[in-house]
Design an enzyme around this catalytic site. Structure first.
Site, PDB file in Angstrom:
ATOM      1  CG  ASN A  57      31.451  57.509 -24.251  1.00  0.00           C
ATOM      2  OD1 ASN A  57      31.804  57.430 -25.419  1.00  0.00           O
ATOM      3  ND2 ASN A  57      30.464  58.280 -23.849  1.00  0.00           N
ATOM      4  CB  THR A  58      32.911  52.131 -20.034  1.00  0.00           C
ATOM      5  OG1 THR A  58      32.802  53.353 -19.292  1.00  0.00           O
ATOM      6  CG2 THR A  58      33.716  51.125 -19.227  1.00  0.00           C
ATOM      7  CE  LYS A  84      20.112  56.289 -19.968  1.00  0.00           C
ATOM      8  NZ  LYS A  84      20.503  57.598 -19.408  1.00  0.00           N
TER       9      LYS A  84
END
Length: 355
Positions: free
Chosen positions: A183-184, A219
């Site tokens: 989402n970035t 992550k």
């Protein structure tokens, strides 16, 4: 009772509005010392057999809350009291940002899933640091997940992550570099090893310089090709990271009918998340701590991840559908299962089915 409340009340609210109502109730719990301590005494994991030691940190159990739920570290005590062995806050960026336009959070009730395109909405690293520095009324293990500020160009990403790490690493039990949210714009490009190496090296220098040396993990996305998963694992070993969290949300829509953009989490992610965990375990053995997240719904899922080589397991999406006693039930189920298998410590079963 919770399922009735969810079906008849919460599901009728916009998903993000319901989330804010929940956060408000949890902040109230955190601000009520006597109730908070009583809830912690009743629900937090207390079975010595469940205790886990990972990268020098002691966890009262293996099952924690994944990043994304508590973006500004305001519900750590409440979530610990409700039975999570650790709470990963964030994703936090160096600068405050509002995130993407609403609507940006969607429940897929039939699929037991969620789609989000929140866009790292948070109050920024300095605000989170002030919250994390406050004394706590109940014990809590806190991971801090950091990401790139949206307006910062890729060429300045290292400096942006380092700024967050300087603020937050001294206050974290472990630090996570998130390069895997969809989402970035451009964020996932940082998973390429040539870009990831200088980023992780710079953040590790900050983490290593804290008084207690803050453990550092990365992550990764479930959408990485298998060869890229291997490459990140090799890089983590090369740089001396403490672990890998696998996995973040997926951009795949396999098995669901929604075409909303954003990251998909919940049950549809289960198979791929487990597949990535097994691949990582085969690649790194027990040289890194592996934290498995993605599609975890019940004690069977947690047990399977532990057998496959995860030292810790996290969840978030199923909390929406299972309610506030979810983590307590999972830890209670793990205690019973350990005894049924004749194990006296959790570490006896970690990696038992790994190849």
């Amino acid at each position: 009772m919770y399922r009735f409340v969810f079906t008849q009340v919460l599901s009728r609210f916009d998903a993000e509005d319901a989330h804010h109502l929940t956060l408000g109730a949890l902040r109230l719990l955190s601000a009520t010392p006597v109730v908070k301590r009583l809830v912690h005494r009743r629900l937090a994991p207390r079975d010595p057999a469940l205790r886990v030691q990972a990268f020098g940190v002691h966890f009262p159990g293996p099952f924690g809350l994944a990043a994304g739920f508590d973006k500004d570290a305001r519900c750590v005590e409440a979530m610990s009291a409700l039975g999570f062995s650790h709470v990963e806050v964030g994703t936090i960026t160096a600068h405050a940002q509002p995130g993407n336009a609403r609507p940006r959070l969607f429940r897929l009730i039939r699929d037991r899933a969620i789609i989000n395109r929140m866009g790292f909405n948070n109050a920024g690293a300095s605000a989170a640091a002030r919250v994390l520095a406050r004394p706590r009324g109940v014990p809590a293990v806190v991971g801090v997940n950091i990401g790139k500020t949206k307006v910062v160009p890729e060429a300045e990403a290292v400096h942006d992550y380092v700024a967050s790490a300087r603020e937050l690493a001294p206050l974290a039990d472990y630090l996570v570099v998130n390069v895997s949210s969809p989402n970035t714009p451009g964020l996932r490009d940082l998973q390429a090893v040539d870009l990831l190496r200088p980023l992780l090296r710079a953040v590790k220098e900050v983490a290593d310089s804290t008084p207690r040396r803050t453990p550092l993990l990365v992550k990764i996305a479930p959408d990485l090709a298998d060869d890229d998963v291997d490459a990140v694992a090799d890089l983590a070993l090369e740089l001396g990271l403490d672990g890998i969290i696998a996995t973040n949300t997926t951009i795949s829509r396999e098995g669901v009918s929604s075409t909303e953009t954003g990251g998909l989490s919940g049950r549809p992610l289960k198979a791929r998340s487990l597949q990535v965990l097994r691949r990582l375990r085969a690649r790194v053995g027990d040289r890194l701590v592996l934290i498995s997240v993605g599609g975890v719904e019940n004690v069977d899922d947690v047990w399977e991840r532990l057998l496959a080589g995860a030292t810790l397991v996290q969840g978030y999406s199923a909390l929406i559908y299972e309610g506030p006693l979810w983590a307590h039930r999972i830890h209670r189920g793990l205690s019973r299962r350990l005894r049924r298998h004749g194990a006296t410590e959790l570490r006896e079963i970690i990696g038992r089915t790994a190849t």
